[in-house]
Design an enzyme around this catalytic site. Sequence first.
Site, PDB file in Angstrom:
ATOM      1  N   CYS A 276      49.286  45.545  35.925  1.00 11.51           N
ATOM      2  CA  CYS A 276      48.409  44.256  36.063  1.00 11.51           C
ATOM      3  C   CYS A 276      50.129  43.121  35.494  1.00 11.51           C
ATOM      4  CB  CYS A 276      47.726  44.439  34.923  1.00 11.51           C
ATOM      5  SG  CYS A 276      48.199  44.913  33.454  1.00 11.51           S
ATOM      6  N   HIS A 329      45.020  43.944  29.287  1.00 15.77           N
ATOM      7  CA  HIS A 329      44.509  43.384  31.211  1.00 15.77           C
ATOM      8  C   HIS A 329      45.079  41.716  31.594  1.00 15.77           C
ATOM      9  CE1 HIS A 329      44.091  45.169  35.410  1.00 15.77           C
ATOM     10  NE2 HIS A 329      43.335  44.670  35.161  1.00 15.77           N
ATOM     11  N   HIS A 345      44.337  40.921  40.916  1.00 16.63           N
ATOM     12  CA  HIS A 345      45.074  42.352  39.776  1.00 16.63           C
ATOM     13  C   HIS A 345      45.753  43.491  39.899  1.00 16.63           C
ATOM     14  CE1 HIS A 345      41.217  44.529  38.325  1.00 16.63           C
ATOM     15  NE2 HIS A 345      40.999  43.948  39.522  1.00 16.63           N
TER      16      HIS A 345
END
Length: 375
Positions: A276, A329, A345
């Site tokens: 990510c 994340h 993402h």
Amino acid sequence: MRFITIFTFIFLCFTSIAFSQKTIKHTVVEGESFYSIAKKYKVTESDIYELNPKAKGTLLQLKTVLLIPNKNYKAENKKKKVTSKNVEATEFHIVETGESLYKIAKQHGISLEKLKELNPDIKPEAIQIGDKITVLASKKEKATIITPKKEETPIVATPTVEMMPIDCEDELGNKIHTVQKGETLYKIAKKYKIKLNDLKELNEEVVENLPEGYQLIIKLGTVELENQPRDSKESIDVKPLSLENMSKAEFLIAKASEHIGTRYRGGGTTSAGFDCSGLMFATFKHIDMTLPRSSGSMAVGAGVRIDRAQAQKGDLIFFTTNGRGSINHVGMITEVLDDEIKFIHSSVQSGVIISSTKEPYYSRRFVQINRVLPE
């Protein structure tokens, strides 16, 4: 044979006309922005606004015809500069993709210290594409004819694992270890005399099969800890994005979207696979902005934290998916629709995709949003 001769003649005529024109007409197509068009023709946005004053301060519409400066014309029609006795001669360098003050100094055969002296208002870490850098300002005792050098594309070395230092510090002062061939998490933890679980906690996105060249955080730096704790709840009130930065945001979204469907790969920063933060790191490199390498470091070291209500395209959005509450994340916002935010993402399960905060999984795990494009 006669047909070929006529065709060749016509082709040469058109080529000659194209090179002799001061401007090029460009028709806007879907997905383009002032920033992406400027990069395509290797000019600055200011150059485009100068020829299209009515376009400045407006949103770009499909099928709009823009006049673009023809660099070939400039190269062919540059006049020789003559400097007489005791006349100040000044030359400039326009910053291009991937260039730094060090590279510019080396290219023009002057020292970095001299270049900084000639450009006191330029910050080395903040130069941008299109900046005008003074590279020569000296008096000539005799009349001298200076012939412009042929423009050359600078050769930028592509980093390899061998070129990367094994131990170094990043922008936040974090101690970083670059994984070498055959190394494992256990061996690295043992080398630095830290617990394996502590190493994993510092690198939430880490995978067991470490790829060569992956960068691991070994010890957090003081910059991150002093400037903005990870559990900080404060956000800063910011202005809406300028039209220039909206253009950059569209450009970033387009670049990231080119990788939709690319698989997830721990430590990955190329089309062979992204994690990510790797996707964000590689995307923002297109506008010469270097982000910290992990999502946790981005959350505290990239831009400023803003209120969710102020979210716009190009902002970074952060989540916690590790069950411990810490950020692990990150994605980039592609669209804001009332109370819904869409973001691109790289997920472990699906690779590079566009998701929504309306999805229960991400709705429950949302943490914060950062504005990284400067005002």
